[in-house]
Design an enzyme around this catalytic site. Structure first.
Site, PDB file in Angstrom:
ATOM      1  N   ASP A 142      -6.792  -5.302   5.300  1.00 39.75           N
ATOM      2  CA  ASP A 142      -7.896  -4.821   4.478  1.00 39.75           C
ATOM      3  C   ASP A 142      -8.911  -5.949   4.248  1.00 39.75           C
ATOM      4  OD1 ASP A 142      -9.312  -3.100   2.944  1.00 39.75           O
ATOM      5  OD2 ASP A 142      -7.837  -2.882   1.348  1.00 39.75           O
TER       6      ASP A 142
ATOM      7  N   ASP B  83      -4.303 -17.037   5.087  1.00 42.26           N
ATOM      8  CA  ASP B  83      -5.401 -17.813   4.476  1.00 42.26           C
ATOM      9  C   ASP B  83      -6.031 -18.737   5.516  1.00 42.26           C
ATOM     10  OD1 ASP B  83      -2.689 -18.548   3.961  1.00 42.26           O
ATOM     11  OD2 ASP B  83      -3.364 -20.327   2.908  1.00 42.26           O
TER      12      ASP B  83
ATOM     13  N   TYR C  92       0.801  -1.223   0.000  1.00 39.67           N
ATOM     14  CA  TYR C  92       0.000   0.000   0.000  1.00 39.67           C
ATOM     15  C   TYR C  92       0.831   1.270   0.000  1.00 39.67           C
ATOM     16  CZ  TYR C  92      -4.635  -1.937   0.760  1.00 39.67           C
ATOM     17  OH  TYR C  92      -5.827  -2.571   0.604  1.00 39.67           O
TER      18      TYR C  92
END
Ligand code: NAD
Length: 397
Positions: free
Chosen positions: A282, A258, A148
């Protein structure tokens, strides 16, 4: 005008602090004007009028552009810098080359390195998830680094070619599958940036008597960035919080991103405070928000715990499809205000709002986005919902 200040670790909050607010674009005006009544009532009721927030409007987004020609005037940043704590509604991301996202600009200019998102379920709120009552976590998402940081180059540009030439010739990188048509991005993750975020997450857990902090990462694949985050987190915990770890007051654990997303569905009760990198944060924030009722009720804050600067915010966007219809759900901004009140140490005032929301949801009274899924849901407009909330707060002894 009374300023909130910081003395060492301590936030000094006057009885009538000046707090800058950005109303926000789109539905911002509707949520702000209604939510403000609720916040003011809860402070007045809790402290019998001895405390009162002096709201100071500052401009950003479309309102700023139309009035001043700038999307984010310097005075706005200066006001947040000066008054330390602020609140904002959603902002349109300006379309056009070279204009930064206003939210990102605010976070970067004030170095608000922790994005804090508490996620909990309110009784009465219907969600697609079967056991929403088991979800009760606070996410600490690193806000300034990772992919980001905005260091990337479009395929085909001179910069992308130069970058590829450098990594190939200077660093011996031969693994890029399609070098001619690849865009490139750089993912900086530092010891300093990881440590300051993880330290705050641990301190938060200890202050709130929460038993664990989980480091969520993809260190199995990105060993030096995401793996670094994990390693530095464990090292920091051992170095600075050894006593708490030894006594069993705090557990530090880690999980691959995950697997974490899967586990949040299978055994969310195992997680309390979560510390993670920017991109993971996010995804995680939105999934967890959806599990307890969606973005309409997910609050958030961007905080620099060292300087004390903090901006609390509605986490949803400007909802252009429902602007002016008096149907937007103000709960995200209200719960962000609860976080703000807690940050000031005015917890009792925050509790009145939280309890009021719970009471209305439990009675199946909510704005349309939530009411339509509730059994016997009663759909209220934004202003009706906030007026009822004010009445509930007023009725408390
Ligand atoms: P959005 O969040 O504005 O809307 C997505 C959907 O959710 C819409 O159908 C909307 O009506 C609904 N919705 C959102 N908040 C709601 C609420 N409080 N109550 C009821 N329904 C609600 O997302 P988008 O459409 O992708 O973005 C619109 C604009 O908002 C864009 O300019 C985007 O950049 C901006 N944005 C700003 C922020 C922010 O300021 N924090 C966050 C996300 C998007």
């Amino acid at each position: 005008m009374a300023k909130i200040t910081k003395n060492g670790d301590q936030l000094i909050v006057p009885e009538n602090p000046t707090i800058p607010f950005i109303e926000g674009d789109g539905v911002g005006k509707e949520i702000w004007q209604n939510a403000r009544k609720v916040i003011d009532k809860s402070v007045e009721k809790t402290y019998n009028g001895k405390r009162k927030i002096e709201w100071k409007e500052v401009l950003a987004g479309e309102k700023a552009f139309n009035t001043t020609g700038s999307w984010l005037p310097d005075e706005t940043i200066d006001a947040f810098r000066k008054y330390l704590v602020g609140i904002k509604g959603p902002l349109t991301t300006p379309i056009g080359g070279g204009i930064r996202s206003l939210n990102v600009a605010l976070r970067q200019d004030l170095d608000l390195f922790s994005c804090v998102r508490p996620v909990r379920w309110f009784k009465g709120v219907t969600t697609p998830y079967k056991y929403p009552e088991k979800v009760n976590m606070v996410i600490f998402r690193e806000n300034t680094e990772d992919i980001y940081a905005g260091i990337e180059w479009m395929q085909g540009t001179e910069e992308a070619k130069k970058f590829y030439k450098f990594i190939r010739e200077e660093l011996g990188v031969t693994k890029v599958r399609f070098p001619e048509t690849s865009s490139f991005g750089v993912k900086p993750v530092s010891v300093d940036g990881s440590e300051r975020l993880i330290r705050c997450a641990i301190q938060y857990a200890l202050e709130h008597n929460l038993p664990s902090v989980t480091l969520v990462h993809k260190g199995n694949i990105m060993k030096f960035t995401e793996g670094g985050f994990k390693t530095w987190g464990y090292e920091l915990a051992k170095r600075e919080f050894g006593k708490e770890l030894e006594s069993g007051k705090l557990v530090i654990k880690d999980v691959i991103a995950d697997a974490f997303l899967q586990n949040t569905l299978l055994k969310p009760e195992e997680y309390h405070v979560v510390a993670t990198l920017n991109l993971n944060g996010d995804y995680i924030s939105d999934q967890l928000a959806a599990m307890v009722g969606g973005i309409g009720i997910a609050p958030g804050a961007n905080i620099n715990y060292s300087t004390g600067h903090a901006i609390f915010e509605a986490t949803h966007g400007t909802a252009p499809d429902i602007v002016g219809l008096n149907k937007v759900n103000p709960s995200s901004l209200l719960l962000s205000a609860v976080m703000l009140l807690e940050y000031l140490g005015w917890n009792e005032a925050g509790e009145l709002i939280t309890n009021g929301l719970e009471e209305l949801f439990n009675a199946s009274r909510a704005t349309a986005d939530l009411a339509r899924f509730m059994e016997n849901g009663h759909s209220l407009t934004t202003s009706e919902f906030c007026d009822e909330l004010v009445e509930v707060i007023q009725s408390k002894a």
